[in-house]
Scaffold this active site. Structure first.
Site, PDB file in Angstrom:
ATOM      1  N   GLY A  49      56.597  11.567  47.216  1.00 54.09           N
ATOM      2  CA  GLY A  49      56.289  12.947  46.881  1.00 54.09           C
ATOM      3  C   GLY A  49      56.939  13.866  47.892  1.00 54.09           C
ATOM      4  O   GLY A  49      57.352  13.425  48.973  1.00 54.09           O
ATOM      5  N   GLN A  54      57.542  21.353  52.816  1.00 54.68           N
ATOM      6  CA  GLN A  54      58.298  20.379  53.601  1.00 54.68           C
ATOM      7  C   GLN A  54      59.786  20.687  53.624  1.00 54.68           C
ATOM      8  O   GLN A  54      60.507  20.147  54.466  1.00 54.68           O
ATOM      9  CB  GLN A  54      58.084  18.966  53.046  1.00 54.68           C
ATOM     10  CG  GLN A  54      56.692  18.423  53.289  1.00 54.68           C
ATOM     11  CD  GLN A  54      56.579  17.027  52.736  1.00 54.68           C
ATOM     12  OE1 GLN A  54      56.218  16.851  51.578  1.00 54.68           O
ATOM     13  NE2 GLN A  54      56.917  16.029  53.544  1.00 54.68           N
ATOM     14  N   CYS A 102      54.909   9.798  55.989  1.00 57.56           N
ATOM     15  CA  CYS A 102      55.312  11.112  55.504  1.00 57.56           C
ATOM     16  C   CYS A 102      56.757  11.387  55.918  1.00 57.56           C
ATOM     17  O   CYS A 102      57.148  11.090  57.048  1.00 57.56           O
ATOM     18  CB  CYS A 102      54.387  12.176  56.097  1.00 57.56           C
ATOM     19  SG  CYS A 102      54.740  13.859  55.565  1.00 57.56           S
ATOM     20  N   LEU A 103      57.509  11.972  54.992  1.00 59.37           N
ATOM     21  CA  LEU A 103      58.895  12.330  55.319  1.00 59.37           C
ATOM     22  C   LEU A 103      58.974  13.370  56.434  1.00 59.37           C
ATOM     23  O   LEU A 103      59.977  13.443  57.139  1.00 59.37           O
ATOM     24  CB  LEU A 103      59.603  12.850  54.064  1.00 59.37           C
ATOM     25  CG  LEU A 103      59.762  11.844  52.926  1.00 59.37           C
ATOM     26  CD1 LEU A 103      60.349  12.516  51.688  1.00 59.37           C
ATOM     27  CD2 LEU A 103      60.615  10.665  53.356  1.00 59.37           C
ATOM     28  N   HIS A 144      47.650  13.878  49.263  1.00 53.26           N
ATOM     29  CA  HIS A 144      48.590  14.043  50.384  1.00 53.26           C
ATOM     30  C   HIS A 144      49.482  15.256  50.162  1.00 53.26           C
ATOM     31  O   HIS A 144      49.664  16.087  51.062  1.00 53.26           O
ATOM     32  CB  HIS A 144      49.420  12.755  50.521  1.00 53.26           C
ATOM     33  CG  HIS A 144      50.457  12.784  51.590  1.00 53.26           C
ATOM     34  ND1 HIS A 144      50.348  12.051  52.756  1.00 53.26           N
ATOM     35  CD2 HIS A 144      51.647  13.449  51.683  1.00 53.26           C
ATOM     36  CE1 HIS A 144      51.417  12.270  53.512  1.00 53.26           C
ATOM     37  NE2 HIS A 144      52.225  13.101  52.878  1.00 53.26           N
ATOM     38  N   GLU A 145      50.052  15.376  48.955  1.00 56.32           N
ATOM     39  CA  GLU A 145      50.974  16.489  48.680  1.00 56.32           C
ATOM     40  C   GLU A 145      50.241  17.829  48.638  1.00 56.32           C
ATOM     41  O   GLU A 145      50.767  18.841  49.107  1.00 56.32           O
ATOM     42  CB  GLU A 145      51.751  16.243  47.391  1.00 56.32           C
ATOM     43  CG  GLU A 145      52.646  15.014  47.423  1.00 56.32           C
ATOM     44  CD  GLU A 145      53.575  14.934  48.618  1.00 56.32           C
ATOM     45  OE1 GLU A 145      54.048  15.982  49.102  1.00 56.32           O
ATOM     46  OE2 GLU A 145      53.841  13.816  49.091  1.00 56.32           O
ATOM     47  N   HIS A 148      49.736  19.189  52.084  1.00 54.62           N
ATOM     48  CA  HIS A 148      50.905  19.889  52.628  1.00 54.62           C
ATOM     49  C   HIS A 148      50.869  21.369  52.284  1.00 54.62           C
ATOM     50  O   HIS A 148      51.194  22.223  53.119  1.00 54.62           O
ATOM     51  CB  HIS A 148      52.208  19.285  52.081  1.00 54.62           C
ATOM     52  CG  HIS A 148      52.687  18.102  52.831  1.00 54.62           C
ATOM     53  ND1 HIS A 148      53.015  18.136  54.168  1.00 54.62           N
ATOM     54  CD2 HIS A 148      52.917  16.826  52.434  1.00 54.62           C
ATOM     55  CE1 HIS A 148      53.417  16.948  54.563  1.00 54.62           C
ATOM     56  NE2 HIS A 148      53.362  16.129  53.524  1.00 54.62           N
TER      57      HIS A 148
END
Length: 191
Positions: A49, A54, A102-103, A144-145, A148
């Protein structure tokens, strides 16, 4: 399409709540191009995702997609899904412990407690109402997304800092036990 730069932990854009997106703005060609770029960036980075914040865009938009992802071989596939102005509603008190990465937090994983079943509502990329019930690891991905977009990172939700580890050390010391625990959970939850 353009690959976008992914913000890393410490960048202020990751700590601010993103703003709601009006339908007219969502349907504008520049927003639709941005969504295409967001998806392309997520795929290029092998992410499950990616939220707009981000990639330095303070809009309440995220993309999720899992298609035999090499970073998460135990994660069920999720068709490409774009959610705008997401709202998460827990449908159960049951929680599960998930090793998340996480990216925006390169090469780090840690255990996070997530709701096992949630309802996700918002808009799709065409501005139509979106609603989905997500279970298991898929529910964790949507949570999670959405975090963000609220200025939260998985690091804020790590239940025990001693679980933090690099990807290599996760693979070496923790992956087998995690997979043995999470695969039956995924089968039970159907996601």
């Amino acid at each position: 399409m353009t690959l976008l730069k992914i913000a890393h932990v410490g960048h202020p854009v990751l700590r601010n709540r993103a703003r709601e997106v009006e339908r007219e703005e969502l349907l504008a060609p520049e927003t639709q191009r941005f969504i295409d770029d967001l998806v392309e960036t997520m795929r290029d980075a092998n992410g499950a995702g990616l939220a707009a914040t981000q990639v330095h865009m303070p809009l309440r938009i995220f993309a999720v997609e899992v298609k035999d992802n090499p970073r998460y071989p135990y994660k069920p596939n999720i068709p490409l899904t774009i959610v705008v102005n997401p709202v998460i509603e827990p449908l159960t008190d049951e929680r599960f412990d998930n090793y998340e990465g996480c990216l925006s937090v390169p090469n780090l994983r840690g255990v996070v407690s997530r709701f096992a079943e949630v309802r996700v509502t918002g808009l799709d990329r065409e501005g139509k109402p979106f609603e989905r019930v997500a279970r298991g690891l898929t529910a964790g991905t949507f949570q999670h997304e959405t975090d963000h977009l609220d200025g939260k990172l998985f690091l804020d939700r790590v239940t025990d800092p001693k679980t933090l580890c690099t990807w290599a050390e996760f693979d070496r010391f923790h992956k087998q036990a995690f997979v043995e625990r999470i695969v039956p959970f995924v089968k039970r939850m159907g996601g």
